[in-house]
Design a protein around this motif. Structure first.
Motif, PDB file in Angstrom:
ATOM      1  N   LEU A 142       0.817  -1.207   0.000  1.00 45.65           N
ATOM      2  CA  LEU A 142       0.000   0.000   0.000  1.00 45.65           C
ATOM      3  C   LEU A 142       0.859   1.269   0.000  1.00 45.65           C
ATOM      4  N   ASN A 143       1.933   1.239   0.815  1.00 42.37           N
ATOM      5  CA  ASN A 143       2.763   2.452   0.899  1.00 42.37           C
ATOM      6  C   ASN A 143       3.452   2.759  -0.432  1.00 42.37           C
ATOM      7  N   TYR A 181      -4.889  12.426  -0.768  1.00 44.59           N
ATOM      8  CA  TYR A 181      -5.499  12.707   0.539  1.00 44.59           C
ATOM      9  C   TYR A 181      -5.120  11.580   1.470  1.00 44.59           C
ATOM     10  N   ASP A 182      -4.575  11.984   2.610  1.00 47.79           N
ATOM     11  CA  ASP A 182      -4.051  11.015   3.563  1.00 47.79           C
ATOM     12  C   ASP A 182      -5.156  10.668   4.557  1.00 47.79           C
ATOM     13  N   GLY A 183      -5.475   9.415   4.661  1.00 49.86           N
ATOM     14  CA  GLY A 183      -6.561   8.965   5.530  1.00 49.86           C
ATOM     15  C   GLY A 183      -6.468   9.475   6.956  1.00 49.86           C
ATOM     16  N   ALA A 184      -5.261   9.834   7.403  1.00 52.62           N
ATOM     17  CA  ALA A 184      -5.101  10.207   8.808  1.00 52.62           C
ATOM     18  C   ALA A 184      -5.413  11.690   9.054  1.00 52.62           C
ATOM     19  N   SER A 185      -5.328  12.526   8.004  1.00 53.83           N
ATOM     20  CA  SER A 185      -5.501  13.961   8.232  1.00 53.83           C
ATOM     21  C   SER A 185      -6.973  14.346   8.172  1.00 53.83           C
ATOM     22  N   ARG A 234      -6.827   2.131  -0.062  1.00 50.09           N
ATOM     23  CA  ARG A 234      -6.778   1.078   0.957  1.00 50.09           C
ATOM     24  C   ARG A 234      -6.678  -0.295   0.293  1.00 50.09           C
ATOM     25  N   ALA A 235      -6.087  -1.215   1.055  1.00 50.52           N
ATOM     26  CA  ALA A 235      -5.939  -2.575   0.530  1.00 50.52           C
ATOM     27  C   ALA A 235      -7.222  -3.351   0.811  1.00 50.52           C
ATOM     28  N   ASN A 236      -7.464  -4.341   0.008  1.00 49.70           N
ATOM     29  CA  ASN A 236      -8.552  -5.280   0.300  1.00 49.70           C
ATOM     30  C   ASN A 236      -8.037  -6.205   1.404  1.00 49.70           C
ATOM     31  N   PRO A 237      -8.648  -6.193   2.600  1.00 48.76           N
ATOM     32  CA  PRO A 237      -8.110  -6.992   3.707  1.00 48.76           C
ATOM     33  C   PRO A 237      -8.078  -8.496   3.400  1.00 48.76           C
ATOM     34  N   ASP A 238      -8.890  -8.925   2.428  1.00 44.70           N
ATOM     35  CA  ASP A 238      -8.944 -10.357   2.117  1.00 44.70           C
ATOM     36  C   ASP A 238      -8.072 -10.746   0.925  1.00 44.70           C
ATOM     37  N   ASP A 239      -7.446  -9.759   0.294  1.00 45.33           N
ATOM     38  CA  ASP A 239      -6.650 -10.080  -0.889  1.00 45.33           C
ATOM     39  C   ASP A 239      -5.603  -8.986  -1.114  1.00 45.33           C
TER      40      ASP A 239
END
Ligand code: A2P
Length: 343
Positions: free
Chosen positions: A259-260, A275-279, A301-306
């Motif tokens: 992801l990074n 856009y940074d999810g944290a800000s 964002r990554a797909n948590p299942d893949d």
């Protein structure tokens, strides 16, 4: 460079109005401006760099030659008139669907495939892609260059301005009618009324259940990215937003993509605002876009299942990034590369 003779066909429309504003503030030197619209608008005056220019009908241009002609008055007008303007030496930048998939016509997003304008096109015509395609390919470019993509699935959320000034009017009048309880919203520009509604139908619906807008998105993305085998499937939806298209894009890569790394590539891409999810600016929204010339990307964002799957939310000003600005950037590219008739 000498000042240019420029024609804008569809000068009173949603895209034409943006074109005039953007050229006015650009470095493009203008000798003569010819503003063309339907007979309904003939005789109107439009201010440009301190001078008023009259709006005329296209039939009165038959003896005139231009350096650049921007067409944004629909496919039928482009089909009939763009080749004639091209034959008389103009570089035609056509915003309609008329020539985009023609193999002799370059389909250009300068940030992605500027190289395809290396020589002056045979017929003098360059096509400006569809609005939803431009923002998509600009966001995909750095990822597609770095990683192999297996397939892309996306949904678009397209604003009323994609249906021109009449589309915006229909949304606003309809919304007022519903709020005031004075009238039922009408639906001339859209398949059903758009006020307080969501319509999964943009462009003609064909027998196989796919709409023209969905087909354009697939075919044009393949041509611009130079990936004829790209697997891409979409649902295009009209939403009651005045201006600004949004897209929820799911990319499945052939292998896991950190992801990074994806974020880093997008952050480095010119013309992309990340856009940074944290800000506090966690994600872009169409109504609140600040830099109208950029493509805004958030919710990466990554797909948590893949681990091969990645989502992103892509927003842009469809009248500028998706139409007028892209057309002007094509013109600037042609000017810089000395591809106009008399240069
Ligand atoms: P008009 O404003 O006179 O109707 P939009 O995409 O916002 O609907 O704008 C479409 C543009 O195409 C407008 O400038 C419109 O002019 C123009 N147009 C429509 N029909 C013609 C025509 N027959 N010849 C030239 N321009 C046209």
């Amino acid at each position: 460079m000498s000042a240019l003779k420029i024609a804008i066909i569809g000068a009173t429309g949603a895209v034409g109005t943006e074109l005039i504003k953007l050229i006015e503030h650009s470095q493009i030197p203008v000798l003569r401006l010819r503003l063309i619209a339907s007979s309904r608008s003939a005789g109107r005056q439009i201010k440009f760099r301190g001078t008023s220019w009259p709006v005329d009908v296209i039939e009165n241009t038959s003896d005139a030659a231009f350096d650049i002609a921007f067409f944004s008055a629909g496919g039928a007008i482009s089909l009939k008139w763009a080749p004639r303007f091209g034959a008389k030496g103009a570089l035609v930048i056509d915003n309609s669907n008329a020539f985009r998939m023609n193999s002799e016509v370059p389909l250009i997003v300068p940030q992605v495939n500027a190289n395809t304008l290396a020589s002056r096109p045979n017929r003098g015509i360059v096509a400006n892609p569809n609005c939803s395609t431009i923002q998509l390919v600009r966001a995909l470019r750095p990822l597609a260059q770095a990683f192999a993509i297996r397939q892309i699935v996306l949904t678009t959320y397209q604003a009323a301005s994609g249906g021109g000034l009449r589309g915006i009017d229909e949304l606003l009048t309809g919304a007022r009618g519903v709020l005031d309880r004075t009238c039922e919203p009408t639906s001339e520009r859209f398949p059903v009324s758009l006020a307080f509604n969501v319509i999964p139908h943009v462009g003609e619906l064909s027998g196989d259940g796919v709409t023209l807008e969905e087909r354009k998105l697939v075919q044009e993305s393949r041509k611009i990215l130079g990936m004829p085998e790209l697997k891409l499937t979409a649902t295009c939806v009209r939403v009651p937003v005045i201006n600004g298209h949004s897209e929820a894009v799911y990319i499945e890569f052939s292998d896991c993509v950190p992801l990074n790394k994806a974020r880093e590539l997008l952050a480095r891409e010119p013309g992309i605002q990340l856009y940074d999810g944290a800000s506090c600016r966690a994600y872009p929204t169409p109504r609140l876009l600040e830099n109208a010339g950029d493509v805004h990307v958030g919710r990466i964002r990554a797909n948590p299942d893949d681990g091969r799957g990645l989502w992103m939310w892509v927003v842009a000003n469809n009248l500028q990034v998706g139409a007028a600005l892209n057309a002007i950037q094509i013109a600037e590219l042609a000017i810089t590369n000395r591809l106009l008739g008399e240069q």
